[in-house]
Design an enzyme around this catalytic site. Structure first.
Site, PDB file in Angstrom:
ATOM      1  N   HIS A 258      28.497  17.195  35.908  1.00  0.00           N
ATOM      2  CA  HIS A 258      28.622  17.864  34.605  1.00  0.00           C
ATOM      3  C   HIS A 258      27.746  17.109  33.622  1.00  0.00           C
ATOM      4  CE1 HIS A 258      30.683  20.370  31.542  1.00  0.00           C
ATOM      5  NE2 HIS A 258      30.421  19.331  30.762  1.00  0.00           N
ATOM      6  N   CYS A 259      26.721  17.777  33.103  1.00  0.00           N
ATOM      7  CA  CYS A 259      25.765  17.136  32.198  1.00  0.00           C
ATOM      8  C   CYS A 259      26.200  17.373  30.759  1.00  0.00           C
ATOM      9  CB  CYS A 259      24.367  17.695  32.438  1.00  0.00           C
ATOM     10  SG  CYS A 259      23.112  16.945  31.361  1.00  0.00           S
ATOM     11  N   PRO A 260      26.549  16.333  30.014  1.00  0.00           N
ATOM     12  CA  PRO A 260      26.976  16.549  28.620  1.00  0.00           C
ATOM     13  C   PRO A 260      25.824  16.980  27.717  1.00  0.00           C
ATOM     14  CG  PRO A 260      26.828  14.203  29.097  1.00  0.00           C
ATOM     15  CD  PRO A 260      26.608  14.910  30.389  1.00  0.00           C
TER      16      PRO A 260
ATOM     17  N   ASN B 111      27.247  21.716  30.208  1.00  0.00           N
ATOM     18  CA  ASN B 111      27.471  22.635  31.318  1.00  0.00           C
ATOM     19  C   ASN B 111      27.414  21.858  32.619  1.00  0.00           C
ATOM     20  OD1 ASN B 111      27.959  25.021  32.609  1.00  0.00           O
ATOM     21  ND2 ASN B 111      25.959  25.915  32.239  1.00  0.00           N
TER      22      ASN B 111
END
Length: 265
Positions: free
Chosen positions: A157-159, A163
């Site tokens: 999960h890439c902040p 997303n």
């Protein structure tokens, strides 16, 4: 007696157009907002405060980098016939492609597993049970605590895009990395050319204040004194060692008397 006729509200009208249609509860978790918009299609958005903050910082960083690269460096040198128009056009192309890739990676469905029930006609015989949400999911799926849902082949999960990166948007994330690298590389070379190769920019290196530039954006170049970067910083910060230029408690000692500035704004 006649029954009172119901007048449809504005929200009912917008819902009828499908512009404010929320995702059904049987498909995605309550932490996911899904909107169907014309041309853009179906957009997914994660309701995460920290993720929204990081995504906003990424967008502002892109705005800052694009503005500085174009307005401060490339456009003045292009007006002075030093930077070529194809190079500036390539910089703009990389910038536009980068923000488009960011938008796609941030709003594309990464492959979230629908929240199905026993009534749905889906073969789940080879699925496994998630120990976090207690729902069935395909193998190689992982539960995301930010999205509160399982994602097929979830990488992470890439902040910075707010997303997940999974099966359905991994290619969009790769495109974002590629165009961000191209934009950063071009910005790096633009700065190197600006400081070490291009001659003094007569359009940008002017001994004028912001108000003077607003009052007369295109002055006579022959009447303007061109200074080197070192001389400009020395006159601004005053005499003394440059090691103390950033010290807030330091008193500034001017290099020239105040009557030198004979042209008031």
């Amino acid at each position: 007696m006649y029954e009172k006729e119901e007048v449809p509200s504005l929200s009912t009208f917008v819902s009828g157009l499908g512009l404010d249609k929320a995702a059904p509860s049987s498909e995605y978790s309550s932490n996911i907002i899904v909107k169907s918009l014309p041309i853009l299609g179906r957009l997914h958005f994660v309701k995460d405060r920290n993720g929204i903050l990081c995504l906003s910082f990424t967008f502002l960083y892109w705005v800052y980098g694009t503005w500085c690269g174009l307005v401060v460096v490339l456009l003045p040198h292009m007006r002075d016939k030093q930077a070529s128009e194809p190079f500036v056009a390539l910089y703009v192309l990389c910038s536009v492609m980068c923000i488009c890739a960011l938008f796609r990676a941030a709003t594309l469905n990464p492959g979230r597993v629908p929240l199905i029930s026993e009534k749905d006609n889906i073969d789940t015989s080879d699925w496994e049970m998630c120990d976090k949400c207690q729902r069935k999911r395909p193998k190689r799926a992982h539960h995301c605590r930010r999205c509160q849902q399982c994602v097929v082949r979830m990488d992470h999960h890439c902040p910075w895009i707010n997303n997940c990166v999974g099966e359905e948007n991994h290619y969009a994330f790769m495109q974002l990395l590629f165009w961000a690298f191209c934009l950063s590389w071009m910005a790096f070379w633009s700065l190197m050319l600006h400081y070490w190769y291009y001659p003094a920019c007569t359009t940008c290196d002017k001994d004028r204040t912001t108000l003077e530039n607003m009052k007369d954006p295109h002055p006579d170049i022959s009447t303007i004194r061109i200074r080197s970067e070192w001389s400009a910083y020395r006159e601004m910060c005053g005499s003394g060692s440059m090691l103390f230029w950033l010290f807030p408690c330091r008193s500034r000692k001017v290099l020239r008397p105040s009557y030198f500035y004979s042209s008031p704004v």
